[in-house]
Design a protein around this motif. Structure first.
Motif, PDB file in Angstrom:
ATOM      1  N   THR A 141       0.832  -1.200   0.000  1.00 39.51           N
ATOM      2  CA  THR A 141       0.000   0.000   0.000  1.00 39.51           C
ATOM      3  C   THR A 141       0.869   1.254   0.000  1.00 39.51           C
ATOM      4  O   THR A 141       1.853   1.339   0.738  1.00 39.51           O
ATOM      5  N   GLY A 142       0.508   2.219  -0.856  1.00 41.92           N
ATOM      6  CA  GLY A 142       1.240   3.487  -0.944  1.00 41.92           C
ATOM      7  C   GLY A 142       2.365   3.481  -1.954  1.00 41.92           C
ATOM      8  O   GLY A 142       2.965   4.533  -2.223  1.00 41.92           O
ATOM      9  N   GLN A 143       2.684   2.345  -2.516  1.00 48.47           N
ATOM     10  CA  GLN A 143       3.789   2.230  -3.458  1.00 48.47           C
ATOM     11  C   GLN A 143       3.397   2.859  -4.802  1.00 48.47           C
ATOM     12  O   GLN A 143       2.286   2.655  -5.293  1.00 48.47           O
ATOM     13  N   VAL A 155      -0.525   2.062  -5.338  1.00 42.47           N
ATOM     14  CA  VAL A 155      -1.117   0.815  -4.866  1.00 42.47           C
ATOM     15  C   VAL A 155      -1.995   1.106  -3.657  1.00 42.47           C
ATOM     16  O   VAL A 155      -1.554   1.736  -2.696  1.00 42.47           O
ATOM     17  N   ILE A 156      -3.255   0.672  -3.725  1.00 44.35           N
ATOM     18  CA  ILE A 156      -4.186   0.841  -2.622  1.00 44.35           C
ATOM     19  C   ILE A 156      -4.198  -0.418  -1.759  1.00 44.35           C
ATOM     20  O   ILE A 156      -4.239  -0.353  -0.539  1.00 44.35           O
ATOM     21  N   GLU A 165      -0.675 -12.547  -7.351  1.00 44.58           N
ATOM     22  CA  GLU A 165      -0.977 -11.429  -6.460  1.00 44.58           C
ATOM     23  C   GLU A 165      -1.982 -10.510  -7.152  1.00 44.58           C
ATOM     24  O   GLU A 165      -1.805 -10.168  -8.322  1.00 44.58           O
ATOM     25  N   GLU A 166      -3.056 -10.154  -6.453  1.00 47.53           N
ATOM     26  CA  GLU A 166      -4.022  -9.196  -6.973  1.00 47.53           C
ATOM     27  C   GLU A 166      -3.693  -7.834  -6.380  1.00 47.53           C
ATOM     28  O   GLU A 166      -3.549  -7.698  -5.168  1.00 47.53           O
ATOM     29  N   VAL A 167      -3.575  -6.834  -7.248  1.00 47.11           N
ATOM     30  CA  VAL A 167      -3.167  -5.501  -6.821  1.00 47.11           C
ATOM     31  C   VAL A 167      -4.247  -4.504  -7.231  1.00 47.11           C
ATOM     32  O   VAL A 167      -4.661  -4.473  -8.389  1.00 47.11           O
ATOM     33  N   VAL A 168      -4.715  -3.711  -6.267  1.00 48.90           N
ATOM     34  CA  VAL A 168      -5.672  -2.641  -6.551  1.00 48.90           C
ATOM     35  C   VAL A 168      -4.872  -1.352  -6.619  1.00 48.90           C
ATOM     36  O   VAL A 168      -4.182  -0.994  -5.673  1.00 48.90           O
TER      37      VAL A 168
END
Length: 190
Positions: A141-143, A155-156, A165-168
């Motif tokens: 998160t924050g990346q 990245v949330i 890996e699922e990335v929002v």
């Protein structure tokens, strides 16, 4: 309103949809929509679900929609769902599908039954190796990241899903997107 209405796909996972099953409000909304569909019929309504369904190459037995239990029995014509399902399971799990000719299925006599050939184990395709299970997330998160199509984003959320890996990601131009890391090919911009 219509004289006759058909509502198909009445299986849990379809109606109600899989995404609604865990959320009470969404489930109530789908129940309301089902009720609206029911009340649009002036004379008759036909409700249908598939006993077996194939999706993405996988065949599975379905479970009738929980909404069907809300309909009073005295309003239903024909045999009840549970009886029909048991009858179908019994037929589908036998090799010799014997039935009366009035149902459009020819009876198989014992003289015409053939033995199934034994499987040739040498022609079986080798099992493909499974992808390794990920133990640590690559994204946090924050990346700050960059995607070839969506541009720059932050990245949330990131979640491991077995071998991927699922990335929002919140993209400045494209909004929020949920991506599979192995396909998205995100570049980390820290």
């Amino acid at each position: 309103e219509f004289p006759v209405v058909f509502i198909i796909g009445l299986a849990d996972g379809t109606l109600p949809h899989n995404r609604s099953l865990a959320d009470g409000e969404e489930l109530a909304e789908e129940r309301r929509l089902f009720y609206v569909g029911l009340t649009r019929a002036q004379e008759r309504i036909f409700l249908s679900y598939a006993f077996r369904r194939t999706s993405y190459g996988e065949s599975e037995v379905t479970v009738p929609s929980r909404f069907l239990n809300d309909i009073p029995v005295e309003l239903i014509e024909g045999s009840n769902i549970r009886h029909r399902r048991q009858k179908t399971i019994k037929k589908a799990s036998r090799w010799d599908w014997s039935a009366s000719s009035s149902q459009g299925i020819r009876q198989v006599s014992s003289r015409t039954k053939k033995q199934l050939p034994k499987p040739n184990l040498q022609t079986r395709a080798p099992e493909s190796p499974r992808a390794p299970v990920l133990t640590e997330a690559k994204y946090r998160t924050g990346q700050n990241v960059y995607h070839k199509k969506f541009g720059e984003g932050v990245v949330i959320e990131s979640e491991l899903t077995g071998s991927d890996e699922e990335v929002v990601v919140a993209f400045s131009e494209q909004g929020i997107k949920k991506l599979v890391a192995s396909l998205a090919k995100l570049e980390i911009k820290d």
